[in-house]
Write a protein that holds these residues in place. Structure first.
Motif, PDB file in Angstrom:
ATOM      1  N   ILE A   9       0.970  -1.433   0.280  1.00 47.43           N
ATOM      2  CA  ILE A   9      -0.362  -0.147   0.308  1.00 47.43           C
ATOM      3  C   ILE A   9       0.720   1.443   0.484  1.00 47.43           C
ATOM      4  N   GLY A  12       5.368   5.447  -2.256  1.00 42.57           N
ATOM      5  CA  GLY A  12       6.081   6.195  -2.552  1.00 42.57           C
ATOM      6  C   GLY A  12       7.652   5.802  -1.846  1.00 42.57           C
ATOM      7  N   ILE A  14       9.215   4.008   0.284  1.00 43.35           N
ATOM      8  CA  ILE A  14       9.565   2.929   0.642  1.00 43.35           C
ATOM      9  C   ILE A  14       8.794   2.393  -0.317  1.00 43.35           C
ATOM     10  N   GLY A  15       7.592   1.736   0.226  1.00 42.02           N
ATOM     11  CA  GLY A  15       6.637   0.869  -0.567  1.00 42.02           C
ATOM     12  C   GLY A  15       7.402   0.856  -2.214  1.00 42.02           C
ATOM     13  N   ARG A  34      -2.275   6.064  -4.251  1.00 40.88           N
ATOM     14  CA  ARG A  34      -3.227   7.577  -4.927  1.00 40.88           C
ATOM     15  C   ARG A  34      -3.171   8.088  -5.272  1.00 40.88           C
ATOM     16  N   HIS A  39       5.295  11.572  -7.579  1.00 39.13           N
ATOM     17  CA  HIS A  39       3.868  12.651  -7.197  1.00 39.13           C
ATOM     18  C   HIS A  39       4.327  13.787  -5.730  1.00 39.13           C
ATOM     19  N   SER A  44       7.874  12.953  -0.606  1.00 38.06           N
ATOM     20  CA  SER A  44       8.979  12.085  -1.357  1.00 38.06           C
ATOM     21  C   SER A  44       9.365  13.345  -2.325  1.00 38.06           C
ATOM     22  N   LEU A  50      19.083  14.793   1.254  1.00 36.89           N
ATOM     23  CA  LEU A  50      20.263  14.598   2.179  1.00 36.89           C
ATOM     24  C   LEU A  50      20.459  13.247   2.183  1.00 36.89           C
ATOM     25  N   THR A 172      -6.763   4.622  -4.372  1.00 40.43           N
ATOM     26  CA  THR A 172      -6.497   4.277  -2.874  1.00 40.43           C
ATOM     27  C   THR A 172      -7.318   3.711  -1.769  1.00 40.43           C
ATOM     28  N   ALA A 201       2.863   3.944   3.856  1.00 41.33           N
ATOM     29  CA  ALA A 201       1.746   5.005   3.850  1.00 41.33           C
ATOM     30  C   ALA A 201       2.057   5.548   4.522  1.00 41.33           C
ATOM     31  N   PHE A 208      -3.833   3.367   9.262  1.00 37.74           N
ATOM     32  CA  PHE A 208      -3.729   2.424   9.821  1.00 37.74           C
ATOM     33  C   PHE A 208      -3.405   1.567  10.469  1.00 37.74           C
ATOM     34  N   MET A 314       5.545  16.738   3.972  1.00 38.97           N
ATOM     35  CA  MET A 314       5.210  16.176   4.810  1.00 38.97           C
ATOM     36  C   MET A 314       6.292  15.276   6.215  1.00 38.97           C
ATOM     37  N   GLY A 342      11.841  12.142   9.343  1.00 44.77           N
ATOM     38  CA  GLY A 342      12.666  13.010   8.512  1.00 44.77           C
ATOM     39  C   GLY A 342      13.349  12.526   8.183  1.00 44.77           C
ATOM     40  N   HIS A 343      14.062  11.376   8.679  1.00 50.85           N
ATOM     41  CA  HIS A 343      15.346  10.890   8.064  1.00 50.85           C
ATOM     42  C   HIS A 343      15.423   9.755   6.644  1.00 50.85           C
TER      43      HIS A 343
HETATM   44  C1  LIG Z   1      11.308  18.277   4.224  1.00 48.94           C
HETATM   45  C2  LIG Z   1      11.626  17.379   4.418  1.00 48.94           C
HETATM   46  C3  LIG Z   1      13.386  16.824   4.223  1.00 48.94           C
HETATM   47  C4  LIG Z   1      13.590  15.968   4.530  1.00 48.94           C
HETATM   48  N1  LIG Z   1      14.689  15.861   4.360  1.00 48.94           N
HETATM   49  C5  LIG Z   1      15.542  14.189   4.391  1.00 48.94           C
HETATM   50  C6  LIG Z   1      16.688  13.910   3.412  1.00 48.94           C
HETATM   51  O1  LIG Z   1      17.729  15.279   3.380  1.00 48.94           O
HETATM   52  N2  LIG Z   1      17.466  12.852   3.915  1.00 48.94           N
HETATM   53  C7  LIG Z   1      16.552  11.626   4.175  1.00 48.94           C
HETATM   54  O2  LIG Z   1      17.111  10.679   4.167  1.00 48.94           O
HETATM   55  N3  LIG Z   1      15.229  12.296   4.511  1.00 48.94           N
HETATM   56  C8  LIG Z   1      14.507  13.780   4.273  1.00 48.94           C
HETATM   57  N4  LIG Z   1      13.715  13.752   4.789  1.00 48.94           N
HETATM   58  C9  LIG Z   1      12.120  12.618   4.690  1.00 48.94           C
HETATM   59  C10 LIG Z   1      12.453  11.473   3.518  1.00 48.94           C
HETATM   60  O3  LIG Z   1      12.222  12.271   2.748  1.00 48.94           O
HETATM   61  C11 LIG Z   1      11.004  10.430   4.269  1.00 48.94           C
HETATM   62  O4  LIG Z   1      11.550  10.061   4.899  1.00 48.94           O
HETATM   63  C12 LIG Z   1      10.887   9.429   2.912  1.00 48.94           C
HETATM   64  O5  LIG Z   1      10.176  10.103   1.767  1.00 48.94           O
HETATM   65  C13 LIG Z   1       9.674   9.119   3.341  1.00 48.94           C
HETATM   66  O6  LIG Z   1       8.994   8.077   2.437  1.00 48.94           O
HETATM   67  P1  LIG Z   1       7.670   7.643   2.894  1.00 48.94           P
HETATM   68  O7  LIG Z   1       6.978   6.024   1.752  1.00 48.94           O
HETATM   69  O8  LIG Z   1       7.558   6.790   3.501  1.00 48.94           O
HETATM   70  O9  LIG Z   1       6.279   7.994   2.212  1.00 48.94           O
HETATM   71  P2  LIG Z   1       5.935   8.868   0.402  1.00 48.94           P
HETATM   72  O10 LIG Z   1       6.976   9.001   0.037  1.00 48.94           O
HETATM   73  O11 LIG Z   1       5.039   9.457   0.777  1.00 48.94           O
HETATM   74  O12 LIG Z   1       5.093   7.234   0.495  1.00 48.94           O
HETATM   75  C14 LIG Z   1       3.734   7.256   1.364  1.00 48.94           C
HETATM   76  C15 LIG Z   1       3.291   6.752  -0.381  1.00 48.94           C
HETATM   77  O13 LIG Z   1       1.269   6.116  -0.034  1.00 48.94           O
HETATM   78  C16 LIG Z   1       0.522   6.151  -0.584  1.00 48.94           C
HETATM   79  N5  LIG Z   1      -0.591   6.220   0.440  1.00 48.94           N
HETATM   80  C17 LIG Z   1      -0.998   7.086   1.636  1.00 48.94           C
HETATM   81  N6  LIG Z   1      -2.259   6.333   1.455  1.00 48.94           N
HETATM   82  C18 LIG Z   1      -2.555   5.678   1.066  1.00 48.94           C
HETATM   83  C19 LIG Z   1      -3.857   4.668   0.145  1.00 48.94           C
HETATM   84  N7  LIG Z   1      -4.978   4.498   1.557  1.00 48.94           N
HETATM   85  N8  LIG Z   1      -3.708   3.971  -1.104  1.00 48.94           N
HETATM   86  C20 LIG Z   1      -2.752   3.835  -1.691  1.00 48.94           C
HETATM   87  N9  LIG Z   1      -1.529   4.505  -1.588  1.00 48.94           N
HETATM   88  C21 LIG Z   1      -1.625   5.406  -0.739  1.00 48.94           C
HETATM   89  C22 LIG Z   1       0.839   7.787  -0.939  1.00 48.94           C
HETATM   90  O14 LIG Z   1       0.273   8.550  -2.336  1.00 48.94           O
HETATM   91  C23 LIG Z   1       2.973   8.069  -0.917  1.00 48.94           C
HETATM   92  O15 LIG Z   1       2.712   7.633  -2.314  1.00 48.94           O
HETATM   93  C24 LIG Z   1      12.869  15.312   4.093  1.00 48.94           C
HETATM   94  C25 LIG Z   1      11.180  15.481   4.613  1.00 48.94           C
HETATM   95  C26 LIG Z   1      11.341  16.027   4.319  1.00 48.94           C
HETATM   96  C27 LIG Z   1       9.827  16.125   4.127  1.00 48.94           C
END
Ligand SMILES: Cc1cc2nc3c(=O)[nH]c(=O)nc-3n(C[C@H](O)[C@H](O)[C@H](O)COP(=O)(O)OP(=O)(O)OC[C@H]3O[C@@H](n4cnc5c(N)ncnc54)[C@H](O)[C@@H]3O)c2cc1C
Length: 378
Positions: A9, A12, A14-15, A34, A39, A44, A50, A172, A201, A208, A314, A342-343
């Motif tokens: 699900i 982004g 990690i997924g 979704r 996107h 992401s 960094l 979604t 997500a 969830f 976010m 955030g990392h």
């Molecule tokens: C301003 C900022 C600066 C940062 N700087 C750094 C950095 O320098 N170095 C670093 O390592 N990290 C950094 N980070 C953190 C890093 O960007 C995040 O840790 C990482 O991108 C998180 O990835 P994710 O897969 O958890 O979330 P996401 O990439 O947001 O993926 C979640 C996905 O789930 C999808 N989704 C959610 N709900 C549903 C649903 N019900 N059905 C279907 N799809 C769904 C969303 O659409 C999205 O695509 C930063 C973050 C921010 C905001």
């Protein structure tokens, strides 16, 4: 009802990585997103993140970053795209600050080759920095660099598709219901059953996983225009500077001859307003740079203090600022992946590999206790 081996699900950071690593193993994987891979509505986007090996957040993140780096190189080979550029990096602050002490602790635990700088050496090598105290020091991490989030997510999704993964975009997932013989996944117009589900997500994970105390927070991305020379990435590399107790300014110089990216990181347990990711304010206002601008004026006077480009983004904070990767308490058929704090971007490919191993029951190579849900749930 449609039957799947493993469902993911969210594609982004990690997924998409988990989908790729599962598809590499020949596992039948279907991912639901979704929006679409790459996107700009989650965590992401914004061109760069960094990458550091001397991770101040936890010593066990060094091996995770190294594992991720190897996978970045593999994904670059598959995609033909540059996804991670090593520039070197520096942490600046008092010897006992989070930025410096955390980086040194991680580097020493993993025997990384870092270089120590005195305050005079910091001023000489990085003259862009003002207000460097005589008690400040610097730590150079030669393995630091800049990763490309949108490109990486798209490359991982494409590599997964090439190996047979199905990626269902614009869809979604509304419910994930574990049962004795599988997990039911509901979308607006279909019901699926999977042997295993990975819920990656991002800011939507709390819906969830209400059993985890996760807090999604709006965190803007900000870019600044240089007034002076010396702000190309070769001169102003990946930088973490402790600007206050509990706060670091992170950033890197221009990668295309124009803007410098900077942001603030609040360390360890800072309270920030919880947002609903479906209702997050996607406009920008001066409140988005009201804390950062005076700090830019103080420590980087060669930049215009008001940003030229601002984009909302976010992060999702966990109670101890570490990720949460592993089985949900109600069923080991459901794996959660989030609490990025955030990392997590630099680690996303390694986390995808960890999740793929969990999903198929392969032994792990990384030390993972500090990111497992059990540390928070007891
Ligand atoms: C301003 C900022 C600066 C940062 N700087 C750094 C950095 O320098 N170095 C670093 O390592 N990290 C950094 N980070 C953190 C890093 O960007 C995040 O840790 C990482 O991108 C998180 O990835 P994710 O897969 O958890 O979330 P996401 O990439 O947001 O993926 C979640 C996905 O789930 C999808 N989704 C959610 N709900 C549903 C649903 N019900 N059905 C279907 N799809 C769904 C969303 O659409 C999205 O695509 C930063 C973050 C921010 C905001």
């Amino acid at each position: 009802m449609l039957r799947i081996d493993v469902a993911v699900i969210g594609t982004g950071a990690i997924g998409a990585a988990a989908t790729w690593r599962l598809a590499e193993r020949g596992v039948g994987v279907t991912a639901f997103e979704r929006f679409a891979p790459g996107h700009s509505f989650g965590s992401s986007h914004g061109d760069t993140r960094l990458f550091r090996e001397a991770c101040l957040e936890h010593p066990d993140l060094v091996a995770m970053a190294q594992s991720s780096r190897a996978l970045f190189r593999e994904l670059e080979r598959l995609s033909g795209d540059e996804l991670l550029t090593i520039t070197g990096g520096v942490s600046i602050g008092a010897e006992d600050s989070d930025a410096v002490a955390g980086a040194v602790r991680a580097a020493e635990a993993a025997s990384l080759a870092i270089e120590h700088l005195s305050a005079a050496e910091v001023r000489a090598r990085f003259p862009q920095h003002a207000d460097v105290a005589d008690t400040d020091v610097g730590v150079l991490d030669p393995a630091a660099g800049v990763a490309r989030p949108e490109r990486t997510v798209r490359a991982a999704a494409a590599a997964a598709s090439t190996r047979g993964a199905r990626i269902v975009t614009g869809t979604t997932v509304t419910a994930v219901e574990p049962g004795p013989s599988g997990v039911t996944i509901r979308t607006a117009d279909a019901v699926w059953t999977a042997d295993r589900v990975i819920v990656a997500a991002g800011a939507w994970l709390p819906a969830f996983a209400p059993w985890l105390d996760l807090t999604p927070v709006r965190t803007p991305l900000t870019w600044f225009t240089p007034r002076d020379a010396g702000f190309d990435i070769a001169d102003y590399p990946v930088t973490i500077r402790q600007v206050d107790a509990g706060t670091v300014m992170w950033g890197h110089g221009s990668i295309d001859g124009s803007l410098v990216k900077l942001g603030l990181g609040d360390l360890w347990g800072t309270e920030r307003p919880r947002i609903d990711p479906d209702a997050v304010d996607r406009g920008v206002t001066p409140a988005d740079w009201s804390r950062l601008s005076p700090l830019v004026e103080r420590v980087l006077p060669g930049l215009e203090p008001v940003p030229t480009r601002v984009e909302p983004c976010m992060i999702t904070i966990s109670p101890d600022d570490q990720f949460v990767i592993g089985a949900a308490p109600e069923s080991d058929r459901v794996l959660v992946a989030g609490g990025d704090s955030g990392h997590a971007f630099k680690h996303c490919l390694a986390l995808g590999e960890v999740l793929a191993r969990d999903a198929v029951g392969e032994a792990q190579e990384l030390e993972l206790d500090f990111v497992r849900p059990a540390r928070l749930t007891g």
